[in-house]
Every structure is written in C-alpha cells, then in structure tokens.
Design an enzyme around this catalytic site. Structure first.
Site, short mmCIF file in Angstrom:
data_model
loop_
_atom_site.label_atom_id
_atom_site.label_comp_id
_atom_site.label_asym_id
_atom_site.label_seq_id
_atom_site.Cartn_x
_atom_site.Cartn_y
_atom_site.Cartn_z
N SER A 64 0.80 -1.14 0.02
CA SER A 64 0.02 0.00 0.16
C SER A 64 0.72 1.18 -0.05
O SER A 64 0.23 2.38 0.04
CB SER A 64 -0.97 -0.05 1.21
OG SER A 64 -0.03 -0.13 2.41
N ASN A 84 -2.08 -2.50 12.88
CA ASN A 84 -3.68 -2.26 12.76
C ASN A 84 -4.13 -1.23 13.74
O ASN A 84 -4.92 -0.48 13.34
CB ASN A 84 -4.20 -3.73 13.38
CG ASN A 84 -3.89 -4.75 12.60
OD1 ASN A 84 -3.26 -4.76 11.55
ND2 ASN A 84 -4.17 -6.02 13.11
N GLN A 133 -7.34 -2.29 3.91
CA GLN A 133 -6.56 -1.32 3.51
C GLN A 133 -7.27 -0.74 2.22
O GLN A 133 -6.71 0.38 1.60
CB GLN A 133 -5.37 -2.25 2.81
CG GLN A 133 -4.23 -1.48 2.07
CD GLN A 133 -3.23 -2.42 1.89
OE1 GLN A 133 -2.11 -2.84 2.72
NE2 GLN A 133 -2.81 -2.90 0.80
N ASN A 156 -17.93 26.32 -23.98
CA ASN A 156 -18.49 25.10 -22.90
C ASN A 156 -18.17 25.48 -21.72
O ASN A 156 -17.18 25.86 -21.14
CB ASN A 156 -17.78 23.98 -23.50
CG ASN A 156 -18.21 23.62 -24.98
OD1 ASN A 156 -19.29 23.88 -25.42
ND2 ASN A 156 -17.44 22.80 -25.68
N GLU A 163 -19.86 21.31 -15.74
CA GLU A 163 -20.23 19.79 -16.07
C GLU A 163 -19.37 18.99 -15.21
O GLU A 163 -19.82 17.96 -14.77
CB GLU A 163 -19.98 19.65 -17.53
CG GLU A 163 -20.79 20.38 -18.63
CD GLU A 163 -20.31 20.14 -20.14
OE1 GLU A 163 -20.93 19.24 -20.71
OE2 GLU A 163 -19.49 21.18 -20.07
N THR A 193 -40.48 24.74 -10.57
CA THR A 193 -40.63 23.02 -10.21
C THR A 193 -40.86 22.22 -11.36
O THR A 193 -41.49 22.88 -12.60
CB THR A 193 -41.86 23.05 -9.44
OG1 THR A 193 -43.03 23.41 -9.97
CG2 THR A 193 -41.87 23.98 -8.17
N HIS A 194 -40.32 21.24 -11.56
CA HIS A 194 -40.33 20.61 -12.62
C HIS A 194 -39.89 20.92 -13.83
O HIS A 194 -39.93 20.73 -14.69
CB HIS A 194 -41.82 19.86 -12.85
CG HIS A 194 -42.52 19.42 -12.00
ND1 HIS A 194 -42.63 18.02 -11.50
CD2 HIS A 194 -43.35 20.15 -10.83
CE1 HIS A 194 -43.59 18.06 -10.51
NE2 HIS A 194 -44.03 19.14 -10.02
N TYR A 215 -9.45 -6.79 12.57
CA TYR A 215 -8.84 -6.32 11.57
C TYR A 215 -8.75 -7.28 10.52
O TYR A 215 -8.40 -8.75 10.55
CB TYR A 215 -7.14 -5.94 11.60
CG TYR A 215 -6.55 -5.38 10.52
CD1 TYR A 215 -6.48 -4.11 10.10
CD2 TYR A 215 -5.82 -6.25 9.70
CE1 TYR A 215 -6.03 -3.67 9.03
CE2 TYR A 215 -5.27 -5.83 8.37
CZ TYR A 215 -5.42 -4.52 7.96
OH TYR A 215 -4.81 -3.97 6.96
N SER A 224 -14.07 24.28 -28.28
CA SER A 224 -14.33 22.80 -28.84
C SER A 224 -13.09 22.84 -29.72
O SER A 224 -12.38 23.49 -30.45
CB SER A 224 -15.63 22.84 -29.57
OG SER A 224 -15.50 21.87 -30.65
N LYS A 273 -17.70 27.41 -30.29
CA LYS A 273 -18.38 26.86 -29.03
C LYS A 273 -17.52 27.45 -27.72
O LYS A 273 -16.19 27.94 -27.80
CB LYS A 273 -17.96 25.54 -28.99
CG LYS A 273 -18.85 24.50 -29.94
CD LYS A 273 -20.32 24.75 -29.66
CE LYS A 273 -20.91 24.23 -28.00
NZ LYS A 273 -20.70 22.76 -28.17
N LYS A 290 -8.26 3.51 1.87
CA LYS A 290 -7.60 4.73 1.70
C LYS A 290 -7.84 5.42 0.34
O LYS A 290 -7.88 6.76 0.42
CB LYS A 290 -5.97 4.52 1.86
CG LYS A 290 -5.78 4.00 3.52
CD LYS A 290 -4.36 3.55 3.44
CE LYS A 290 -4.20 2.90 4.93
NZ LYS A 290 -5.21 1.67 4.75
#
Ligand code: ARG
Length: 464
Positions: free
Chosen positions: A21, A108, A320, A283, A288, A153-154, A315, A275, A281, A323
């Site tokens: 690790s 541990n 592990q 963007n 996003e 709304t909606h 443990y 783009s 463009k 992380k």
C-alpha cells in the site's frame, strides 16, 4: 526482508506487488510520525524505554521526517507500507533502540490512528473550502439586490423568486454539509492507539494518555472495535458524496443557465473551454465536471460500504481498501469546491433575461387563487376557477394580465377590482415577505442569518 521472514520465509514478488500500500499510504507519513512520537512517549511512561532510548527514537523519527520532507528518504522494494518503511528506517538509524519502536503496537492500531488523524484534518480543510463557497454565494446574493427570475418546479416556470433567494438556497445546503463534516469530526475523534493487533498488550500502556497527547477527545472502549472500525471513513465518504451532490446541482444549473435557451448567466472565458472542432463553442466544462465528479464520490461511498459489509472482527486486510477512495474523495471535493467558488465569483448574471423569463403573468396564478381565498372561497374551489381561466387564455394566446375585471367576475363574483393589480412581479415578491420566503425583506433577513452562521462557523473548528 519482510517483517515476518522468520515465520514464513520469503514472500513471492507478485504477492508483494499485489499487497503493498506504500504507493498511496505514503500520504499518511506525517500522521504516522505523529502517532509514533506519541507511542514512544507512552512507552517511556510505561517504563518500556528509558529516557535515553526515548530521545534516540524521537531523534530518529525527526530525521525520518527530514528525509521524507527533503525527498532523500530511500524507500525499498520490501517497504510494504508507510508504517513498515518508517520503522525500517528508524531501526537503521537507531539500531537496537530502533527495534523497540513497535513494542506493544500493531500496524492495525497504528493505521487506524494515522487515518483518523488524516481524516480529522482533511475534513476540516474541506469544510473551510465550503465556507469560502458559501461566502461567495452570499456575496453574490447581496449584490443581486432586487433582481428576480422564475422559480421552477419540474423545470417549469412556477413563481418569481429573488435571485438572491435562489443563490442562498445553495448556500444553506452547503451550510448543512459543513455542519455534517464537523459532526463527523466530533465522532471520529477517538484514539485507537493501544488496541494493538486486536487485544491490546500485556505491557502497562496508557491509551488515555496517548489519546490526550494526540489531541483526541478520548480513547477506544473496545480493542476489537478500535482496529476494525472504519465508520469514520464511510461517514466521511457520505459527507463528501452529499457535498458532491450539492456541487453537482449547482453545476447543473450553471450548465442550464449558460445555455442559449436560458441565457441567465455568462461564464467568464477563463472558466470555460472551447471545442476542438466547432470554432464558435464556449463550453461550461467546469460546471459539467462539478456535476460529473459526484458520480465517483457516490461510487467511493458505495464501494467502501461493500468492502465493510462482510468483514468478521477484527482487522482484515480488506480494510487497506479504505485509503484510496478517501484520499480521492477529499481531493475531488476540495478541487471542485475551489473551482466553483472561483467560477461563481466572476460569473455574470443577465438580470434582464431573468426578468423577461419571469414576466409571464401566469406566474401569479396562485396569487389570484389566494385573492379568492382572502374573499372567502375555499382554496380547492379557487384553484379550479383560476385554472379554468388559465386554460382559456392559453388556448386563446392571451395572458392572465389581458383578462378584464368583467371576465374575472364572470368566473367568480368573489373577484374584486384589486385582482387586476396582482400581475406585477415586484409586487408579487413583496407579497411573499413571509419567514423564509423569497420577498425582499425576508431575503434581507435571511442574508443576515446566513452571514452570521458563516461567521460563527468560521470562528469555531472549521474556521482559520
Ligand atoms: N497497509 C495496511 C492497511 O492499510 C496496514 C495494516 C496492515 N496490517 C496487517 N496486519 N497486515 O491496512
């Protein structure tokens, strides 16, 4: 040489490659050193080390810290994780005394301690970034004055709301994120050090004193729980995933609002991208990605819960896997919050486009029904009466403002002449000066409260 060579002989290279690790947990180096220093002092107090030995170990840990900081620390292929690497180097520096460092301790309880120290610090840092975004939102809200837009709304135009009200709605969601992060910090503030591999140690260690030295609010109550508990990771991942969801919703609105269909905002060129093929463009990639990043944050939470669900006490090496998602979630949310903060600082609001979008008198249809309610008509009946007038005007290509008093009164004799004054959006907003509402006075009060909360939170643990 591995830590277990006397028992197992040599480990296959592929196994080392699969189980190490170090490539990611070296990020815990500082926390590992902090934990080790506290452990050394604990061993001194327990009489396992004398003063001279404790000083030698602390000096060796200092040297390891310098080597890590200057990039001169030479990691070895057999350094399975950061804990092993540090102990190996301390033993090289301090020989026989170095070999006493790991007394009464297991990786541990050590890794659980390191990760709690890390999570405590990082969640507070993320919370501070979120406070910065709240501040920008409340600043832009204050600047927005009496600008209004349709509330939806909606995703259908519903009723006019002040732009400041809309911006503050996001700030309140973020305030809950900060609150959640800080409460998670309170819950994780428990030291596992002294729990050993799973059952503590026969040596006279004092986990309370070590906990106090590490600045934890307390120590574990149960050694098995201490080394197997990753609730704090799952909780942090939830907090960050929900924060990510909130950032995603802000991102989505910026994407929508910057489209030509809405054109409510212009994103600063510095926070937009072009783009590769389409020369015209511009963007909203930052917005996003703010939306897109929520996907992996949700994935990290789901993955962590799945990792935990089948584990017997105590443990298991599966742990592990805690992380990388945690590190990535912290980095992803911090970066996203910072980018959105910058983008929103300079985004331009097109107040006229917003006003035009909110100019349809139909947005006041509810107020017309409530006008009837004030004149004694039950709401459900009033709703039906106004709905029928709306249907008629829509079919005829007229607006509610085109309906004359005679026509209103033909629909219900409870209409009085003041119905004709209901269609001014500014007046409609002023009618909504209710607690928590979108009217100008309510929003002024709301802004004061939001700012007071932000300032208060800055002064507490999330401040600085
Ligand atoms: N690298 C391990 C982890 O992150 C440290 C603990 C290893 N403990 C063990 N008994 N193999 O969980």
């Amino acid at each position: 040489m591995t830590l277990w060579e006397s028992r197992l002989g040599s480990t296959a290279e592929e196994v080392m490659a699969f189980t190490v690790s170090l490539p990611f947990d070296r990020r815990l180096a500082t926390d590992d050193l902090t934990g080790s220093r506290a452990h050394v002092r604990g061993l001194r107090r327990a009489g396992v080390l004398d003063d001279g030995e404790a000083s030698i170990l602390l000096a060796a840990l200092d040297r390891v810290e310098e080597e890590l900081a200057s990039g001169t620390f030479a990691f070895r292929a057999e350094d399975e994780d950061i804990h092993t690497a540090v102990e190996r180097r301390v033993t090289e520096i301090a020989a026989d005394v170095g070999a006493k460092l790991h007394t009464g301790r297991s990786r541990n309880d050590q890794v659980a301690t390191d990760l709690r120290l890390f999570t405590r610090r990082e969640l507070i840092l993320v919370a501070r970034h979120v406070l910065g975004l709240q501040e920008v939102l409340s600043h832009r809200a204050a600047e927005a004055g009496d600008a209004y837009l349709p509330g939806y709304t909606h995703l259908q135009r519903a009723q006019p709301v002040l732009l400041s009200h809309h911006l503050l709605a996001h700030a309140w969601a973020l305030a809950r994120d900060v609150d959640r992060l800080m409460h998670s910090v309170v819950r994780l503030d428990v030291s596992p050090l002294g729990a050993g591999a799973l059952a503590g140690s026969s040596l006279a260690l004092d986990p309370d004193a070590v906990a106090a030295e590490l600045g934890f609010a307390g120590r574990f109550e149960n050694s098995l729980d201490a080394v197997s508990d990753r609730d704090f990771v799952a909780e942090a991942l939830f907090d960050l995933a929900l924060l990510g969801v909130h950032l995603s919703r802000i991102g989505e609105e910026l994407v929508l609002w910057s489209s030509e269909e809405f054109a409510f905002v212009t994103i600063d060129d510095a926070y937009a991208t072009g783009s590769s093929m389409l020369p015209q463009k511009k963007n909203p990639d930052v917005a996003e990605l703010a939306r897109g990043k929520a996907g992996r944050l949700i994935g990290h939470l789901a993955g962590m819960l799945a990792t935990l669900k089948g584990l017997p006490l105590a443990y298991n090496r599966d742990l592990q896997e805690d992380k990388e998602p945690l590190f990535d979630a912290v980095d992803t949310t911090a970066a996203t919050v910072r980018m959105l903060t910058e983008l929103i600082t300079v985004v331009q609001f097109d107040i006229d486009a917003m006003r035009r979008a909110a100019s349809d008198p139909a947005l006041q249809a509810t107020d017309v029904a409530e006008h009837l309610v004030a004149n004694g008509v039950p709401f459900r009946e009033a709703h039906g009466i106004v709905g029928a007038v709306v249907a008629r005007t829509v079919a005829a290509g007229r607006t509610l403002a085109d309906v004359g008093l005679g026509e209103w009164r033909a629909a219900s004799d409870r209409f009085d002449p003041s119905v004709l004054e209901l269609f001014d959006p500014d007046a409609a907003l002023r009618r909504r000066d209710v607690p928590g509402g979108p009217g100008p006075r309510s929003v002024t009060r709301q802004l004061t409260r939001a700012r007071a909360l932000i300032a208060r939170t800055r002064r507490t643990a999330a401040g600085g």
